[in-house]
Design an enzyme around this catalytic site. Structure first.
Site, short mmCIF file in Angstrom:
data_model
loop_
_atom_site.label_atom_id
_atom_site.label_comp_id
_atom_site.label_asym_id
_atom_site.label_seq_id
_atom_site.Cartn_x
_atom_site.Cartn_y
_atom_site.Cartn_z
CD GLU A 104 -6.45 5.18 2.44
OE1 GLU A 104 -7.57 5.50 2.82
OE2 GLU A 104 -5.53 5.07 2.99
NE ARG B 49 -11.18 -1.38 3.46
CZ ARG B 49 -11.68 -1.50 4.66
NH1 ARG B 49 -12.62 -2.27 4.61
NH2 ARG B 49 -11.13 -1.30 5.59
CE LYS C 120 -6.57 8.55 8.17
NZ LYS C 120 -7.44 7.27 8.75
CG ASP D 33 -5.47 7.85 4.58
OD1 ASP D 33 -6.49 8.67 4.14
OD2 ASP D 33 -5.44 6.82 5.28
CG ASP E 22 -1.97 5.14 4.93
OD1 ASP E 22 -1.66 4.02 5.76
OD2 ASP E 22 -3.05 5.39 4.35
CE LYS F 277 -3.32 2.52 2.93
NZ LYS F 277 -4.26 2.67 4.23
CG ASP G 239 -9.99 7.27 6.64
OD1 ASP G 239 -8.79 7.29 6.14
OD2 ASP G 239 -10.13 7.43 7.76
N1 BES Z 1 -4.32 4.45 6.81
C1 BES Z 1 -5.42 3.93 7.46
C2 BES Z 1 -5.31 2.98 8.64
C3 BES Z 1 -4.35 3.40 9.68
C4 BES Z 1 -4.84 3.86 10.99
C5 BES Z 1 -2.99 3.01 9.73
C6 BES Z 1 -4.24 4.13 12.05
C7 BES Z 1 -2.19 3.49 10.82
C8 BES Z 1 -2.77 3.86 12.10
C9 BES Z 1 -6.64 3.53 6.64
O1 BES Z 1 -6.53 4.00 5.41
C10 BES Z 1 -7.88 4.05 7.19
O2 BES Z 1 -8.16 5.07 7.28
N2 BES Z 1 -8.77 2.97 7.80
C11 BES Z 1 -10.08 3.04 8.30
C12 BES Z 1 -11.18 2.12 7.60
C13 BES Z 1 -12.24 2.32 7.95
C14 BES Z 1 -12.86 3.52 7.23
C15 BES Z 1 -13.09 1.09 7.57
C16 BES Z 1 -9.82 2.95 9.87
O3 BES Z 1 -9.07 1.99 9.99
O4 BES Z 1 -10.50 3.49 10.45
ZN ZN Z 2 -4.73 4.77 4.71
MN MN Z 3 -7.60 5.93 5.18
#
Ligand code: BES
Ligand code: ZN
Ligand code: MN
Length: 531
Positions: free
Chosen positions: A381, A383, A309, A302, A320, A297, A379
């Protein structure tokens, strides 16, 4: 709109791919070695083991005995008196007084290195020695040359763990300033006892790969655009003689990468896709070996996109792209090691930003291979870009083993904390292989299940799939993995969610604060153990 140009530092790229400190071997012991004069050597480091069960005595090692004889000091007694515990990852430094010129012959350590460092080696497991190496690095900051017999009686694996720990903890993050960092590791570590060259080389290679991931992750996102990351990947890949392909926006559109394009659409810095392939030189070996494809990834920042966020959650999101950095480091490391396996890194690179062309919750995207996906939360993104890349790998690269590495979900980090990555795979043997590599490298994993009962959460009324559940019911790392699985065909596949271990809030042993570089050593070990 023209892409933002970087103003923060014209030199960020000069750090990328820098060498790790020098560790060399030398014959002999502290009793016999001829270059312990204080002019040449700043410190010697000796091992002290923790008391064994049913005993409360420290366990001095051969080096302690040799050094005691050489220095005319009972070092074991001195360690006891200093209440040194011998615990792995601790050190205690003795600074010997300078011998007065008129008494030069009177004190036995005249002319010898004036600093003696006790290094706790605990029970001398590989993990203990990795911590000992890390502690030694922290105790020798700024010195020129340090000599130690610490690894002279260790097995190859244990010596390697020691050197890896030393090199990993020596890391100092690049500083984008005219004033360079004051913290520098010892210029040279000399290992007495003829530690094998291949052990030192392997340790240096794996540490270099980890440093690369840390450095790439540390570069700020105003510099680290998808194009900037592409340029670094191309430079490093070309230097290693890899086969490289780069997709720009129009090539991505031509080839149907609707996910990478949509995620990158909100940013002034357009997305890219990069593949780098290492092919073993020996065609015969190549015949028998497997093709390992590592998808990483590569979200260069992000913000969350329109599903933006919260303020605090956004701060660390320059890391990220750690998964892409791990994939890049893995293919470079495999090439440096002349791995018998073919390895391809696939790097989907995009900035998830807010803009007039941002993709929206409710949009339906057509991903590579034709799957239509309904977006519920911009968010999620990671996947989406991974789905494009995995579908491409499955359709075009004929992987025998398909891996993906991603800072994918906060849920993985909530569930396992910061020491373990979550590993998902339907292939029990592959999971065992990854667990074995994790034990050897010290980068830990824990398997989470692909729960079939959660699959209905990914059903969509308007498309083939919904990429996040309608009603969050927990298990966010699992539903993300289930989504990715849809794009892996019938391949042997494992997914590593490194959202937890990719960053550390404080230094701990071989792990440095900030970007940890987690994953490169794990995957390079996995390649070694694939045989
Ligand atoms: N990059 C984030 C995941 C992340 C969070 C990595 C904290 C490192 C530390 C990812 O893109 C994300 O935002 N995931 C969301 C998914 C949700 C919207 C289904 C998450 O984990 O909140
Ligand atoms: Zn992310
Ligand atoms: Mn994200």
């Amino acid at each position: 709109m023209s892409p933002r140009t970087s103003t923060a530092s014209p030199t960020a790229q000069s750090f990328i791919g820098r060498p790790v400190p020098e560790v060399v071997n030398a014959a002999g012991t502290l009793a016999s070695c001829t270059f312990l004069d204080s002019d040449d050597v700043d410190a010697i480091a000796i091992a002290i083991g923790a008391p064994v069960e049913g005993d409360d005595e420290l366990q001095p090692r051969a080096g302690t005995v040799d050094a005691s004889a050489r220095y005319g000091i009972d070092l074991a007694e001195l360690a006891e008196r200093a209440t040194f515990t011998g615990a792995a990852g601790t050190t205690h430094t003795i600074d010997l007084p300078t011998v007065h010129a008129r008494a030069a012959q009177a004190l036995p350590w005249a002319g010898l290195a004036q600093r003696i460092i006790f290094v706790g080696v605990g029970r001398e497991s590989a993990d203990d020695l990795r911590r000992a190496g890390a502690a030694l690095a922290r105790a020798t900051v700024g010195l020129a040359r340090v000599v130690t017999p610490l690894a002279s009686e260790a097995s190859d694996d244990d010596a390697r763990a020691f050197v890896e720990g030393y090199l990993l903890a020596s890391y100092v993050p690049p500083r984008l300033s005219a004033r360079p960092s004051q913290r520098r590791p010892a210029e040279q570590l000399v290992l007495l006892g003829n530690v094998a060259d291949r052990v030192l080389e392997a340790a240096a290679r794996h540490a270099w790969a980890t440093w690369l991931v840390r450095d790439l992750s540390t570069v700020p996102s105003n510099v680290k655009t998808p194009q900037w990351f592409t340029d670094r990947a191309v430079e490093l890949g070309e230097a290693e003689g890899l086969d490289i392909t780069v997709w720009d926006e129009s090539a991505l559109a031509r080839d149907g990468f609707g996910g990478i394009l949509a995620v990158g659409a909100g940013s002034a810095n357009p997305p890219r896709l990069v593949t780098l392939t290492y092919t073993p030189f020996d065609a015969e070996t190549a015949e028998a070996s497997s093709h390992v494809v590592v998808v990483g990834k590569g979200i260069t920042y992000d913000t969350g996109g329109l599903s933006i966020k919260p303020r605090e959650a956004m701060v660390p999101m320059k890391t990220d792209m750690a998964g892409a950095a791990v994939a890049l480091a893995t293919v470079l490391g495999a090439s440096q090691a002349r791995s018998p396996h073919r390895v391809t890194a696939v790097l989907p690179l995009a900035e998830n930003h807010v803009g007039a062309s941002s993709y929206r919750p409710g949009d339906v995207l057509r991903l590579r291979g034709g799957t239509r996906v309904e977006i519920a939360n911009t968010d999620a993104e990671g996947r989406i870009v991974l789905a494009d890349a995995l579908a491409y790998a499955d359709a075009e690269l004929e992987p025998d083993l398909l891996l993906d590495v991603a800072t994918l979900t906060g849920a993985a980090s909530v569930g396992l904390g910061r020491t373990h990555a979550a590993v998902f795979s339907a292939d029990a043997e592959l999971v065992r292989g990854i667990e074995t590599a994790a034990r050897a490298s010290g980068e830990q994993v824990w398997q989470l299940p692909l729960v079939e009962d959660y699959l209905p959460a990914l059903r969509s009324e308007v498309a083939d799939l919904r990429h996040v559940p309608i009603e969050p019911a927990g298990g966010g790392a699992i539903t993300a993995a289930l989504f990715l699985r849809e794009f892996t065909g019938a391949r042997r596949w494992a997914h590593l969610d490194i959202a937890g271990p990719a960053r550390a809030t404080s230094a701990s042993h071989e792990v440095t604060k900030g970007a940890t570089g987690y994953g490169a050593r794990l995957l390079l070990r996995l390649l070694e153990t694939l045989g």
